[in-house]
Design an enzyme around this catalytic site. Sequence first.
Site, PDB file in Angstrom:
ATOM      1  N   HIS A  50     -26.703  47.674  -4.964  1.00  0.00           N
ATOM      2  CA  HIS A  50     -26.586  48.357  -3.673  1.00  0.00           C
ATOM      3  C   HIS A  50     -27.593  49.479  -3.494  1.00  0.00           C
ATOM      4  O   HIS A  50     -27.675  50.067  -2.413  1.00  0.00           O
ATOM      5  CB  HIS A  50     -25.170  48.928  -3.514  1.00  0.00           C
ATOM      6  CG  HIS A  50     -24.102  47.880  -3.415  1.00  0.00           C
ATOM      7  ND1 HIS A  50     -24.087  46.915  -2.442  1.00  0.00           N
ATOM      8  CD2 HIS A  50     -22.998  47.653  -4.176  1.00  0.00           C
ATOM      9  CE1 HIS A  50     -23.031  46.137  -2.601  1.00  0.00           C
ATOM     10  NE2 HIS A  50     -22.355  46.557  -3.647  1.00  0.00           N
ATOM     11  N   ARG A  76     -27.369  48.123 -13.127  1.00  0.00           N
ATOM     12  CA  ARG A  76     -26.396  47.212 -12.504  1.00  0.00           C
ATOM     13  C   ARG A  76     -27.207  46.183 -11.728  1.00  0.00           C
ATOM     14  O   ARG A  76     -27.844  46.501 -10.727  1.00  0.00           O
ATOM     15  CB  ARG A  76     -25.442  47.933 -11.556  1.00  0.00           C
ATOM     16  CG  ARG A  76     -24.531  46.910 -10.855  1.00  0.00           C
ATOM     17  CD  ARG A  76     -23.351  47.505 -10.152  1.00  0.00           C
ATOM     18  NE  ARG A  76     -23.705  48.222  -8.945  1.00  0.00           N
ATOM     19  CZ  ARG A  76     -22.814  48.704  -8.070  1.00  0.00           C
ATOM     20  NH1 ARG A  76     -21.517  48.537  -8.308  1.00  0.00           N
ATOM     21  NH2 ARG A  76     -23.198  49.365  -7.012  1.00  0.00           N
ATOM     22  N   ASP A  90     -36.104  42.740 -19.598  1.00  0.00           N
ATOM     23  CA  ASP A  90     -37.531  42.694 -19.883  1.00  0.00           C
ATOM     24  C   ASP A  90     -38.229  43.990 -19.459  1.00  0.00           C
ATOM     25  O   ASP A  90     -39.211  44.409 -20.074  1.00  0.00           O
ATOM     26  CB  ASP A  90     -38.191  41.511 -19.162  1.00  0.00           C
ATOM     27  CG  ASP A  90     -37.850  40.158 -19.778  1.00  0.00           C
ATOM     28  OD1 ASP A  90     -37.244  40.149 -20.867  1.00  0.00           O
ATOM     29  OD2 ASP A  90     -38.178  39.132 -19.163  1.00  0.00           O
ATOM     30  N   GLU A 151     -13.598  44.130 -10.217  1.00  0.00           N
ATOM     31  CA  GLU A 151     -13.567  44.694  -8.863  1.00  0.00           C
ATOM     32  C   GLU A 151     -12.905  43.780  -7.839  1.00  0.00           C
ATOM     33  O   GLU A 151     -12.982  44.036  -6.643  1.00  0.00           O
ATOM     34  CB  GLU A 151     -14.988  45.062  -8.418  1.00  0.00           C
ATOM     35  CG  GLU A 151     -16.007  43.961  -8.589  1.00  0.00           C
ATOM     36  CD  GLU A 151     -17.438  44.432  -8.344  1.00  0.00           C
ATOM     37  OE1 GLU A 151     -17.623  45.488  -7.701  1.00  0.00           O
ATOM     38  OE2 GLU A 151     -18.374  43.736  -8.778  1.00  0.00           O
ATOM     39  N   ASP A 177     -14.660  48.463  -4.355  1.00  0.00           N
ATOM     40  CA  ASP A 177     -14.302  47.071  -4.071  1.00  0.00           C
ATOM     41  C   ASP A 177     -12.871  46.768  -4.491  1.00  0.00           C
ATOM     42  O   ASP A 177     -12.172  46.007  -3.811  1.00  0.00           O
ATOM     43  CB  ASP A 177     -15.264  46.122  -4.781  1.00  0.00           C
ATOM     44  CG  ASP A 177     -16.563  45.941  -4.011  1.00  0.00           C
ATOM     45  OD1 ASP A 177     -16.515  45.849  -2.781  1.00  0.00           O
ATOM     46  OD2 ASP A 177     -17.622  45.893  -4.653  1.00  0.00           O
TER      47      ASP A 177
END
Length: 263
Positions: A50, A76, A90, A151, A177
């Site tokens: 987000h 995240r 990576d 969530e 959520d």
Amino acid sequence: MGDTTAAFDAVARIRRRERSIGYWIALDNPVGTERIARLGYDYVGIDAQHGLLDYKGWLAALMAIEAGGRSAGLVRVPANDLTYIGQALDAGAHGVIVPLVDTADDAAAAVRACRYPPEGGRSYGPMRAGLRIGPAPAQANAHVLCAVMIETLTALDNVEAIAATPGLDGVYVGPSDLTLALGGASSTDPALADALDEAALKVVAAAEAAGIAAGIHSPDGATAHRRLGQGFTFATVSSDLVHLEQAAAAHLRTARGTDTART
């Protein structure tokens, strides 16, 4: 290459269920992220789901966290996807937080994406991670943290099985959520506070039974302290975007000599 000892230690503490406190980055502002990373948070989480960062933003933020020299950089990721997880690792992330994991099979897929064969299915091409964590697959497998989010109601129903997934290091509650899933009129609906607490304690119990870390996002330090007191082993405090707005609004009210709401 910077010294990654502090980051390795932070990941190890989370895995050992030792109390850890983190911060959340939503802005593509590496200079600000570096300042945050110097404050002493155990980890700094980059919100690629987000937050307002693209892949170059993840990379710049991870470099800024390393320059701070005191925190582990977690990402995240946007989704439970082999490509997203591989890209984050990576780029040098010391671990990932994977959203919208509903079942033990989902959790197993996240773990697999974090590990090189034969333990997992991560594609080899560590790029920057080879400088930080080491190019040897066994070393990367040993140091990379994999946590999945709880969530949804489905995830809550399956939390014991999710927490017991082999190779999983932690579960992480997304309270916004989860509040909505519980029937909240908003992501912070106070009428759902007790129901959210009950759900949170169920997650804590499942993590404790499985011997893995239990984390949660918190809107402020006081809430993070309360969650740690409830048995969570790591907690994230707010975000750079929220604190920027709050600090600017508070200074404006002070300058105007009023405590009224912002205009």
